[in-house]
Enzyme design. Sequence first.
Site, PDB file in Angstrom:
ATOM      1  N   GLN A 245       0.854  -1.176   0.000  1.00 11.27           N
ATOM      2  CA  GLN A 245       0.000   0.000   0.000  1.00 11.27           C
ATOM      3  C   GLN A 245       0.895   1.233   0.000  1.00 11.27           C
ATOM      4  OE1 GLN A 245      -2.667  -1.716   3.265  1.00 11.27           O
ATOM      5  NE2 GLN A 245      -4.094  -0.348   2.212  1.00 11.27           N
ATOM      6  N   SER A 246       0.449   2.324  -0.609  1.00 10.25           N
ATOM      7  CA  SER A 246       1.339   3.421  -0.964  1.00 10.25           C
ATOM      8  C   SER A 246       1.778   4.270   0.215  1.00 10.25           C
ATOM      9  CB  SER A 246       0.668   4.329  -2.009  1.00 10.25           C
ATOM     10  OG  SER A 246       0.418   3.598  -3.190  1.00 10.25           O
ATOM     11  N   SER A 247       1.006   4.346   1.287  1.00  9.61           N
ATOM     12  CA  SER A 247       1.351   5.234   2.395  1.00  9.61           C
ATOM     13  C   SER A 247       1.009   4.557   3.707  1.00  9.61           C
ATOM     14  CB  SER A 247       0.609   6.569   2.277  1.00  9.61           C
ATOM     15  OG  SER A 247      -0.784   6.380   2.412  1.00  9.61           O
TER      16      SER A 247
END
Length: 684
Positions: free
Chosen positions: A25-27
């Site tokens: 997941q990106s963040s």
Amino acid sequence: MLPDTAASKVTAAHLSRTALLYVRQSSLKQVIHNTESAIRQYDLRGKAIALGWAADQITVIDIDQGQSGASAADREGFQQMVAEVSPGRAGIVLGLECSRLARNSADWHQLLELCGLTGTLICDEDGLYDPRNFNDRLLLGLKGALSEAELHFIRARLRGGQISKARRGELIMPLPIGLVYDAAGHVILDPDTAIGGALAHLFTTFEATGSATAVVKAFRAAGLSFPWRHQKGPRKGEVDWQPLRHHAVLRVLHNPRYAGAFTYGRTTHRILPGGKDSARKLPRDQWTSFIPGAHPGYITLDQYEANIARLAANAAAHGRDRAAGPPREGPALLQGIIICGRCGLRMTVRYHARGSQELPTYTCHRDGIENGRSACTLIPGHTLDERVGQLLIDTLTPLAVEAALQVSAELQQRAAEADALRAAHVERARYHADLARRRYLAVDPANRLVAGTLEAGWNTALRALNDAQAAYDKASEQHAGTLTPAQKNKIARLVTDLPGIWTDPATPMRERKRIARLLLTDVTATRTSDTITAHVRLAGGQHHTLTLPVPKRAWEIRQTPASTVTEVDRLLDRHTCAEIAGILRRRGLANGEGKALTATMVQRVIRTYQLRSRRQRLLDTGLIPLDEIAGLLAVSTSTVKIWYHAGIVSGQRYNDKGEVLYDPPGPNPPALHQGRRHDTQRPA
């Protein structure tokens, strides 16, 4: 249920290898709050099992949580997955969608190429793909392109909203220390008077000194600290105090928000091939937004521009032109402001020692270095500095009274500001001690675990208060708010004894240079064989031309007087060096340093001024050397010496070693006597 065409792509060779499940997941915010996405990604284990892989064959790679898929740099999990696929140890790679694996076409197609070479399958939520199959590869390539485009659109939307707000000056951004947002979201000056006082003192000190380094030294000499705000971590937003650093001064002076201007886009960022972010400052005309007067500031925009110009001038001392620059400690008064009259380039300074004194020489040799030629101009600076200094004294004298009053008022104001900042530290420590006391008194006495901790915190705050009060008392003794009698006397001397202050050895050279920078625009100097011409341009527009002789160099100062050289030349006709030295001492003549002459000094004068030696003079008169007269008389050289001392042959001594040049033998030359010896008794 998987379609038959998908299931048929899985072979025994695939099932014999590992299944890789990639989770990302990106963040960190998504990791914490978007838990459903993580659940869906981990559920892909069931699809791998349905395709025939055993549970112990599935390797979950989830160490890239919180990492963007825009690049493979710093994604350790993606690199681990590629390392497993490359040698053919992986039979299938699973991801919720291709964007989880990569949002960059270069990384995505590299993975497809490796999977095609090793026969590794790719599986997402929509289906199973074999990169060796043209249709599957075409579909995967299209999905990767859409994933990269999706990232572009997301960024474009966010970036467009930011720029739109920034152009209106409404974008919420982290503020530098000294500026805060109020309840309505407007930027105001920090209500903490200690923080505001520290910033105001920094700007005032820089205006007085003109150097960021001088500001740091002034804060350190006064025992002052400077605030800074935590930007991240558990103490985000809190303010701490520490000694002022040079980079902090530059950051404050370069920030236009302290002048009340909203800015956005002062720097541009570029991703380097290694994945690092490279930032570069842009000129003002390329900023995205610049709105003067958007909020209150500590200085005006004109003051901000003046500070930037002064910093640029200081930095120019290291540039090619070497213009201006901050005053240094060296004795060269015209450092940075003297220009070569021949080529128009800025001159540099070289120092040389003459006894215990350090003297400057202004040189122009840049063109000579670049083109292999000699220096353009060399100008001795000691006498030129004295003449320019005298010109400045004559210019400063009518303004001395006004300058004395301004200096007195400025010193009083700066001392009061420093004292207020030190008092604010004590007040802050007193507030924390009182807060710790109230917390301790508010707790239930029976709760000893909490009460003991609060009591320890109260004791720590009280010790900090005592230390702050002791430091304040000590600093107040060293830096009193009022001027001392000695300081007042120095200010009063500005009116009556300005030349004395200028020539006082205790006056720092940088202060003389600072005065010269205020009054002088530049000095253009030209040198001829015997004179130096300097065109002095004052800040008010007046021009003065100074003409002075070229100062004598050290060897010229030590040069033997011409009268002494003439007398040595005359006496060489009849006397040796030791005899000449004795004669000149009796007459009171000395060398260039005023020392009494010796035989060695006379020999040095003969060599330096290329005088004809006494031996050459005697040879020119017809006298002959020892070997030659011995040959003419057909005797040995020892016999000639015996005859000379006996008076049989005549000659003259040409040095102090007793060596002689002889008169030519006459018509009746002496001959050896048989049976008798000449009287060899030398005269006493």
